[in-house]
Design a protein around this motif. Structure first.
Motif, PDB file in Angstrom:
ATOM      1  N   UNK A  89       4.758  -7.863  -5.862  1.00 28.15           N
ATOM      2  CA  UNK A  89       4.534  -6.880  -4.794  1.00 28.15           C
ATOM      3  C   UNK A  89       5.566  -5.759  -4.871  1.00 28.15           C
ATOM      4  N   UNK A  90       6.830  -6.131  -5.088  1.00 32.22           N
ATOM      5  CA  UNK A  90       7.898  -5.138  -5.123  1.00 32.22           C
ATOM      6  C   UNK A  90       7.749  -4.141  -6.248  1.00 32.22           C
ATOM      7  N   UNK A  91       7.375  -4.615  -7.441  1.00 33.26           N
ATOM      8  CA  UNK A  91       7.225  -3.704  -8.576  1.00 33.26           C
ATOM      9  C   UNK A  91       6.070  -2.724  -8.364  1.00 33.26           C
ATOM     10  N   UNK A  92       4.951  -3.223  -7.864  1.00 32.32           N
ATOM     11  CA  UNK A  92       3.823  -2.320  -7.621  1.00 32.32           C
ATOM     12  C   UNK A  92       4.169  -1.295  -6.541  1.00 32.32           C
ATOM     13  N   UNK A  93       4.819  -1.753  -5.474  1.00 30.35           N
ATOM     14  CA  UNK A  93       5.213  -0.832  -4.407  1.00 30.35           C
ATOM     15  C   UNK A  93       6.219   0.197  -4.908  1.00 30.35           C
ATOM     16  N   UNK A  94       7.163  -0.225  -5.760  1.00 25.57           N
ATOM     17  CA  UNK A  94       8.163   0.696  -6.318  1.00 25.57           C
ATOM     18  C   UNK A  94       7.507   1.740  -7.210  1.00 25.57           C
ATOM     19  N   UNK A  95       6.528   1.325  -8.009  1.00 28.45           N
ATOM     20  CA  UNK A  95       5.829   2.270  -8.882  1.00 28.45           C
ATOM     21  C   UNK A  95       5.060   3.306  -8.072  1.00 28.45           C
ATOM     22  N   UNK A  96       4.370   2.844  -7.027  1.00 27.56           N
ATOM     23  CA  UNK A  96       3.578   3.771  -6.210  1.00 27.56           C
ATOM     24  C   UNK A  96       4.483   4.744  -5.455  1.00 27.56           C
ATOM     25  N   UNK A  97       5.538   4.228  -4.822  1.00 31.96           N
ATOM     26  CA  UNK A  97       6.431   5.091  -4.048  1.00 31.96           C
ATOM     27  C   UNK A  97       7.202   6.049  -4.950  1.00 31.96           C
ATOM     28  N   UNK A  98       7.644   5.571  -6.131  1.00 34.11           N
ATOM     29  CA  UNK A  98       8.356   6.437  -7.072  1.00 34.11           C
ATOM     30  C   UNK A  98       7.473   7.543  -7.612  1.00 34.11           C
ATOM     31  N   UNK A  99       6.187   7.221  -7.834  1.00 33.30           N
ATOM     32  CA  UNK A  99       5.246   8.228  -8.337  1.00 33.30           C
ATOM     33  C   UNK A  99       5.040   9.362  -7.339  1.00 33.30           C
ATOM     34  N   UNK A 100       5.156   9.025  -6.058  1.00 33.74           N
ATOM     35  CA  UNK A 100       4.955  10.031  -5.007  1.00 33.74           C
ATOM     36  C   UNK A 100       6.238  10.806  -4.712  1.00 33.74           C
TER      37      UNK A 100
END
Length: 371
Positions: A89-100
């Motif tokens: 969950x953390x990695x997917x959330x980090x990727x999405x938030x970092x992309x934005x």
């Protein structure tokens, strides 16, 4: 040739897993961005749902086996399951938030570099090879993990077809973990290559008897400053991601080592032991790459300072400018951190080995004393 062309393989892959990364080019469609973003949120919901269902199943099974094994084995299983939930969950959330939040800033710096024509066609070819190699390695690792997981799950007799499908989907969530590691590693490797290219250019241009030395020197400094800004943006973009990846590597290494040690002592080298050894090798290799990339960035900056130090300039004023540039490079060596909590470099390798051995001894003592 451009950064658009070089980064395209990894950007396309990230789009496939629901993470919209803005392209360095000008073909960023708002409609396509909306589609990928919505697709990413659906996958994130599936991620949370799958982890929630797996946690519920784990708790049910935990109550049934709690009286059949030792407390060290039980707590090792609890920590392992919790770690898996947090890292996926953390990695997917980090990727999405970092992309934005921070990826557009990194792309802005790349556009500035491209506009100033700092890199040649061969450099963009080199950058593309980095991303193609990273993507190829990523796909190979994911296919290997999924292949082994599917083989194990399908050969299990006491699972229904629905449970087997659910277990396969749950294993598929690792795609976000390894994709995040691949994206960071490829981008970091490209930054290290930029510093190496700058160092080589310093040597080439200083030996070419350039008529406008001041302009050439200013370009050196400007490129180094832009690369330094890129490293700062990397820290902002990948801080949370590295925190999840590095801490998870410690947990998985300890967990797998304990399982292997227990199985070898109790039953000898069996199929389960081989599988856990395979996953341990993959996990440690992943950790080694994550630790090596920041080391390579730092070493490339040191290499640049050495090349500047070897320059022989007859003009005293120009030599002073070069000396000040060397001091700037040495005083601002790039450093990658996990959200500022600890530095990510090769010094983590002996740390993870020492920590694993310490906890392995403790867990084995608790396990065999209970038996």
């Amino acid at each position: 040739m451009s950064f658009q062309w070089s980064l395209q393989p990894m950007i396309k892959w990230m789009h496939c897993i629901g993470v919209y990364l803005e392209s360095p080019g000008k073909n960023n469609s708002s409609g396509f961005r909306l589609f990928v973003t919505a697709y990413g949120f659906i996958l994130f919901f599936v991620n949370i749902l799958s982890n929630g269902m797996m946690a519920a199943k784990f708790l049910q099974g935990f109550e049934n086996i709690s009286h059949q094994t030792t407390s060290s084995v039980l707590w090792n299983a609890v920590v392992s399951q919790t770690n898996y939930i947090l890292v996926t969950i953390g990695c997917q959330l980090s990727l999405i938030s970092g992309a934005v939040s921070t990826w557009p800033g990194m792309i802005h710096i790349l556009r500035e570099m491209e506009k100033e024509r700092y890199f040649a066609v061969k450099d963009f070819h080199h950058f593309r090879r980095i991303y193609l190699s990273g993507l190829g390695f990523l796909i190979a690792v994911i296919l290997a993990i999924l292949g082994i997981a599917v083989t194990i799950i399908m050969s299990t007799q006491n699972l229904t077809k629905v449970d087997k499908l659910f277990q396969i989907c749950f294993t598929f969530l690792l795609i976000f973990v390894f994709s995040g590691g691949a994206l960071f590693s490829c981008f970091g490797w490209m930054v290290a290559s930029m510093l190496t290219i700058l160092a080589e250019r310093v040597v080439e241009q200083s030996n070419s008897n350039c008529s406008d030395w001041e302009k050439m020197f200013v370009r050196w400094r400007h490129l180094y400053l832009k690369i330094s800004r890129l490293v700062d943006k990397m820290n902002e973009c990948y801080g949370f991601l590295l925190l999840f990846l590095i801490t998870s590597s410690f947990v998985v290494t300890i967990n797998s080592s304990f399982i292997i040690m227990r199985d070898v002592n109790d039953e000898g080298i069996d199929y389960n032991c081989v599988i856990h050894s395979f996953f341990l090798i993959i996990q440690f290799s992943h950790f080694a790459v994550l630790a090596y990339v920041p080391h390579r960035i730092r070493e490339s900056a040191i290499y640049l300072s050495k090349q500047l130090r070897e320059l022989k300039i007859g003009n005293e004023a120009r030599q002073n400018k070069v000396n000040f540039f060397i001091l700037d490079v040495l005083n601002s060596l790039p450093q990658i951190t996990a959200l500022g909590l600890f530095d990510v470099n090769l010094r983590l390798a002996p740390t993870i080995v020492g920590t694993t051995l310490t906890y392995l001894v403790i867990l084995c003592q608790l396990h065999y004393s209970a038996k």
